[in-house]
Design an enzyme around this catalytic site. Structure first.
Site, PDB file in Angstrom:
ATOM      1  N   GLU A  20      -5.330   1.949   2.177  1.00  0.00           N
ATOM      2  CA  GLU A  20      -5.245   0.763   3.034  1.00  0.00           C
ATOM      3  C   GLU A  20      -5.516   1.142   4.485  1.00  0.00           C
ATOM      4  O   GLU A  20      -6.220   0.425   5.212  1.00  0.00           O
ATOM      5  CB  GLU A  20      -3.869   0.115   2.900  1.00  0.00           C
ATOM      6  CG  GLU A  20      -3.741  -1.255   3.580  1.00  0.00           C
ATOM      7  CD  GLU A  20      -3.282  -1.202   5.027  1.00  0.00           C
ATOM      8  OE1 GLU A  20      -3.242  -2.264   5.672  1.00  0.00           O
ATOM      9  OE2 GLU A  20      -2.949  -0.099   5.533  1.00  0.00           O
ATOM     10  N   GLU A  21      -4.948   2.262   4.905  1.00  0.00           N
ATOM     11  CA  GLU A  21      -5.061   2.653   6.308  1.00  0.00           C
ATOM     12  C   GLU A  21      -6.487   3.076   6.680  1.00  0.00           C
ATOM     13  O   GLU A  21      -6.820   3.140   7.856  1.00  0.00           O
ATOM     14  CB  GLU A  21      -4.080   3.786   6.626  1.00  0.00           C
ATOM     15  CG  GLU A  21      -2.615   3.433   6.434  1.00  0.00           C
ATOM     16  CD  GLU A  21      -2.094   2.420   7.441  1.00  0.00           C
ATOM     17  OE1 GLU A  21      -2.891   1.936   8.275  1.00  0.00           O
ATOM     18  OE2 GLU A  21      -0.895   2.107   7.389  1.00  0.00           O
ATOM     19  N   ASP A  58       3.449  -6.054   3.299  1.00  0.00           N
ATOM     20  CA  ASP A  58       3.139  -4.901   4.135  1.00  0.00           C
ATOM     21  C   ASP A  58       4.040  -4.932   5.371  1.00  0.00           C
ATOM     22  O   ASP A  58       3.933  -5.837   6.198  1.00  0.00           O
ATOM     23  CB  ASP A  58       1.660  -4.959   4.539  1.00  0.00           C
ATOM     24  CG  ASP A  58       1.166  -3.697   5.212  1.00  0.00           C
ATOM     25  OD1 ASP A  58       1.985  -2.816   5.511  1.00  0.00           O
ATOM     26  OD2 ASP A  58      -0.049  -3.595   5.448  1.00  0.00           O
ATOM     27  N   HIS A  84       2.516   3.453  13.297  1.00  0.00           N
ATOM     28  CA  HIS A  84       1.475   4.472  13.202  1.00  0.00           C
ATOM     29  C   HIS A  84       1.812   5.733  14.012  1.00  0.00           C
ATOM     30  O   HIS A  84       0.934   6.369  14.578  1.00  0.00           O
ATOM     31  CB  HIS A  84       0.122   3.903  13.634  1.00  0.00           C
ATOM     32  CG  HIS A  84      -0.502   3.025  12.587  1.00  0.00           C
ATOM     33  ND1 HIS A  84      -1.785   2.553  12.678  1.00  0.00           N
ATOM     34  CD2 HIS A  84      -0.019   2.542  11.416  1.00  0.00           C
ATOM     35  CE1 HIS A  84      -2.062   1.800  11.609  1.00  0.00           C
ATOM     36  NE2 HIS A  84      -0.992   1.792  10.828  1.00  0.00           N
ATOM     37  N   ASP A 121       5.778   1.432   7.322  1.00  0.00           N
ATOM     38  CA  ASP A 121       4.392   1.044   7.051  1.00  0.00           C
ATOM     39  C   ASP A 121       3.730   2.036   6.093  1.00  0.00           C
ATOM     40  O   ASP A 121       3.193   3.038   6.518  1.00  0.00           O
ATOM     41  CB  ASP A 121       3.625   1.005   8.367  1.00  0.00           C
ATOM     42  CG  ASP A 121       2.191   0.540   8.202  1.00  0.00           C
ATOM     43  OD1 ASP A 121       1.867  -0.050   7.158  1.00  0.00           O
ATOM     44  OD2 ASP A 121       1.386   0.774   9.126  1.00  0.00           O
ATOM     45  N   HIS A 141       0.828  -1.208   0.000  1.00  0.00           N
ATOM     46  CA  HIS A 141       0.000   0.000   0.000  1.00  0.00           C
ATOM     47  C   HIS A 141       0.861   1.256   0.000  1.00  0.00           C
ATOM     48  O   HIS A 141       1.891   1.331   0.662  1.00  0.00           O
ATOM     49  CB  HIS A 141      -1.039  -0.006   1.126  1.00  0.00           C
ATOM     50  CG  HIS A 141      -0.522   0.073   2.526  1.00  0.00           C
ATOM     51  ND1 HIS A 141      -0.286   1.267   3.170  1.00  0.00           N
ATOM     52  CD2 HIS A 141      -0.253  -0.898   3.438  1.00  0.00           C
ATOM     53  CE1 HIS A 141       0.116   1.035   4.410  1.00  0.00           C
ATOM     54  NE2 HIS A 141       0.144  -0.268   4.596  1.00  0.00           N
TER      55      HIS A 141
END
Length: 506
Positions: A323-324, A352, A446, A291, A279
């Protein structure tokens, strides 16, 4: 240093919401190309030998500079969909593939998406501020983007039915147990009953990181809360004691357009496609270099080096957007495939988070018993490669947390590898892989610190070589790999899967 077109840069700086790059087709099918007689058939060892940590890091530095385009709007680097950083990322991917000449055809699939941004939030329960309180993805703000006050009102069952919500929730804060139905449904019921905010608490001690999903006019400001933080409040409410609270969220939810980018070899049998994806977007909170900048870059590097070889079966690379926000791009792609095109995809491989600092070599435990036939054969290819390299590995649940989910649900065999997100590394895993027990595999998962210092180059090179091996193996031959049928995932997969992307949906 320029690594995006003048138009894309202009679009980024002017806040355009969708990258304007040539649209070939949503599901463009490349013709069988003429074999380049000077290139050998792809060989796994030779393709792996072309993977370089230095080249991966050069691309990572470019990606971080692109993430800085998001600073003006978000006050920090980010590549979240709708941001200038994501527009720059799409431009970089597209132009990288374009520079490889006629080896690939490129399609740009534009689709509608929802982008959410939380600017500030705070939850006070009684006289304390629970550490685990976190706004749900795509939550609306509190009324007038101001703090709201009320008593916490315990909701019956799991809050999946309107009848679970007592009339006393009106003007107060609904306190709802996680489980069974989507978080968005719980928030809707609370909103319709007149609650000013909602808190979804976990029945386990862990935090709840979720998304409300498709926006609804009845959604209200909604937080997730760990079971550990919720327990004292829950005990008081069950005894009939009063607990007051203050909720505050300053947020926005916008409808935007964004893009998937698909690159397919012009050579190889177009009726037997080997597909892999990563992604292209990050979360709002940071630049997302691990990520999933790591997966994005691994695919770009493998796609670049593959041009030195011929292939027997077509290879299709995908960079998904959204994606997130809940696997939006990959879901849209698979749902858009006619049955005939679906069957041409022999397998899908998901890559990923390839470079977590406190890594473990993780393989999705995909089996043919629960997943489309061929998923287990892919899993076993990963196992054999790690064993052949003398490397340890571990299995992780195939639980819907990444972009393979839509493929599995639509009958396409799949699997993948990862290096870990917010999970805790065990002492046994330290013995297998090194690192630090008790810490997350990716301590910056994140977060703003998911930057250039947040990648383990050793793990990244190892896993990019494994990606190269998976591509080379199936691009050369699918002999022995199960033929496709349109049997969808088993009911057990659908029942047991509680994730849709990195966030819970129930």
């Amino acid at each position: 240093m320029v690594f995006y077109s003048g138009f894309a840069l202009c679009a980024a700086l002017t806040g355009a919401t969708a990258l304007q790059i040539p649209l070939l087709s949503s599901y463009y099918q490349a013709p069988i190309g003429h074999v380049n007689e000077t290139n050998p058939l792809v060989n796994s060892t030779e393709l792996q030998d072309l993977i370089s940590g230095d080249r991966l890091m050069v691309r990572a530095k470019k990606l971080y500079e692109i993430a800085k385009l998001g600073e003006e709007e978000y006050n920090h680097p980010t590549r979240v969909i709708g941001s200038a950083g994501h527009i720059g990322t799409l431009s970089y991917i597209y132009e990288t593939i374009l520079q490889l000449g006629e080896y690939y055809t490129i399609s740009n699939q534009s689709f509608p998406a929802v982008s959410g941004n939380v600017f500030e939030s705070r939850l006070v329960i009684g006289d304390g501020v629970p550490k685990s309180a976190a706004p749900m993805g795509l939550t609306p703000p509190t009324k007038h983007k101001e703090p709201v006050h009320g008593d916490l009102v315990l909701v019956s069952n799991d809050g999946c039915q309107a009848s679970d919500f007592p009339d006393s929730v009106a003007g107060n804060i609904a306190f709802i147990k996680r489980g069974v139905c989507p978080f968005g449904t719980k928030s809707e019921h609370a909103g319709r009953k007149g609650a000013v905010a909602a808190v979804v608490y976990n029945y386990e001690k862990d935090p709840v990181s979720g998304t409300l999903g498709t926006p609804s006019p009845d959604h209200i400001a909604t937080f997730g809360l760990s079971g550990e933080d919720a327990e004292p409040t829950l005990k008081k409410l069950e005894k009939g004691q009063r607990v007051d609270g203050i909720a505050y969220i300053d947020a926005e939810v916008n409808q935007i357009l964004t893009n998937n980018i698909i690159a397919q070899t012009t050579e190889g049998d177009p009726n037997n496609c080997v597909m892999l994806g990563a992604h292209s977007d990050s979360v709002t909170e940071g630049p997302g270099i691990n990520d999933d900048g790591s997966g994005t870059i691994s695919l770009l590097e493998v796609a670049t080096q593959l041009t030195k070889f011929n292939v027997s079966n077509c290879v299709r690379f995908a960079w998904w957007a959204g994606e997130e926000e809940g696997l939006l791009g990959s879901d849209y792609y698979v749902a858009s495939l006619p049955e005939k095109e679906n069957k041409k995809i022999r397998l899908f491989m998901d890559y990923d988070m390839m470079a977590s600092p406190n890594f473990a070599y993780q393989i999705y435990n995909a089996t043919n018993a629960l997943n489309p036939n061929g998923s287990e054969e892919l899993r076993d290819l990963y196992i054999k490669w790690y064993e052949d390299q003398g490397l340890n590995y571990t299995f992780i649940p195939f639980d819907g947390r990444s972009d393979y989910d839509g493929f599995i649900r639509n009958g396409i065999p799949g699997g993948g590898i990862a290096t870990g997100a917010e999970g805790i590394k065990t002492k046994e895993e330290v013995e297998q892989f090194g690192g630090k027990a008790g810490d997350w595999y990716d301590p910056c998962y994140h977060q703003l610190c998911d930057d250039l210092g947040n990648v383990n180059v050793t793990a990244w090179v190892v896993n990019t070589k494994l990606i190269a091996h998976s591509v080379a193996t199936y691009a050369a031959s699918l002999k022995g790999f199960p033929e496709r049928n349109l049997t969808v995932a088993s009911s057990a997969y659908n029942e047991e899967t509680k994730y849709h992307g990195p966030k819970l949906f129930a």
